[in-house]
Design an enzyme around this catalytic site. Structure first.
Site, PDB file in Angstrom:
ATOM      1  N   THR A  67       6.740   1.312  19.766  1.00 35.27           N
ATOM      2  CA  THR A  67       7.007   1.576  17.987  1.00 35.27           C
ATOM      3  C   THR A  67       8.695   0.911  18.144  1.00 35.27           C
ATOM      4  O   THR A  67       9.226   0.988  19.241  1.00 35.27           O
ATOM      5  CB  THR A  67       7.618   3.283  17.697  1.00 35.27           C
ATOM      6  OG1 THR A  67       8.274   3.255  17.215  1.00 35.27           O
ATOM      7  CG2 THR A  67       7.901   3.908  19.697  1.00 35.27           C
ATOM      8  N   CYS A  92       7.872  -2.682  12.408  1.00 39.26           N
ATOM      9  CA  CYS A  92       7.801  -1.515  12.778  1.00 39.26           C
ATOM     10  C   CYS A  92       6.393  -2.142  12.683  1.00 39.26           C
ATOM     11  O   CYS A  92       5.762  -3.010  12.138  1.00 39.26           O
ATOM     12  CB  CYS A  92       8.297  -0.438  11.442  1.00 39.26           C
ATOM     13  SG  CYS A  92       7.125   1.062  11.514  1.00 39.26           S
TER      14      CYS A  92
END
Length: 245
Positions: free
Chosen positions: A92, A206
């Protein structure tokens, strides 16, 4: 042809995942596919995944509870290190805010997601690129500084209203693998605005955005997928091709 020694000596990749499970599943699949492409036959990767509760993560992020997030994730890194992984990747962008400082205090090698991305942008000869991601990522001074200081790359965030729209689609849709044509159109509109403002390419900052858009949606405009680039760096490390940070 001589058969390899069995069991095949390999470095173990540690994935700090669950943020979200959709992105973590992609990391696991892509790491194994890349190692199989290298080794051939039935061989793939040796991977340890510690997957966290995303409900905790979204609570910390949306409430700005970064100290609590750091304590929570530090314990998960302990588990990876307890499993004796050879390198850690955090699946992430957003939580690098706390995981990078955690790993700076550890001896286990760590691959920061900005580094393979910044290297790819620099190799493409670009200096100014758009950055899409969660609101904390798009507004992160730490991320912007790492891209600038290590790679000479300026990152551009969307307008305030567009930051909110991009963030909402990630948290309300993409982390649930809810892929909507209307959201793809919204992301492409945001990218067009950034392109008009001078962006030379776009970072999919992302690890779920690659589920929604990719290079095929933006012909002639460079797209830098942090998921694919991070996975490639992890595999290169496992094969002894590159050092971690």
């Amino acid at each position: 042809m001589t058969s390899p020694v069995r069991p095949l000596p390999q470095k173990t990749i540690g994935v700090l995942g669950g943020m979200s499970d959709a992105a973590t599943a992609d990391y696991y699949r892509l790491i194994n596919a890349r190692l199989n492409a290298h080794h051939g036959g039935w061989d793939n990767a040796e991977v340890i995944v510690v997957s966290v509760n995303f409900g905790n993560i979204q609570h910390f992020v949306r409430n700005g509870l970064w100290d609590e997030a750091r304590a929570y994730l530090a314990e998960k890194v302990d588990r990876l290190e307890g499993a004796r992984v050879d390198v850690v990747v955090c699946a992430t962008n957003t939580m690098h805010r706390v995981v990078a400082p955690i790993m700076a205090e550890r001896s286990t090698p760590f691959i920061h997601i900005v580094d393979p991305t910044g290297a790819a942008i620099r190799a493409a000869g670009l200096r100014r690129v758009a950055l899409l991601g969660t609101a904390p990522t798009m507004c992160s001074a730490e991320m912007a500084r790492r891209y600038a200081e290590k790679f000479g790359v300026e990152v551009m965030a969307p307008a305030e209203a567009d930051i909110a729209a991009v963030d909402r689609i990630i948290f309300d849709e993409l982390v649930r693998s809810d892929i909507r044509p209307s959201s793809r159109a919204e992301y492409l509109r945001v990218i067009d605005a950034l392109r008009a403002a001078g962006a030379e390419g776009v970072i999919l900052g992302c690890t779920e955005i690659c589920l929604l858009i990719g290079q095929g949606d933006l012909p002639g405009f460079p797209v830098f997928d942090t998921t694919a680039l991070h996975v490639e760096a992890a595999v290169d490390y496992a094969l002894g091709r590159m050092p971690a940070a």
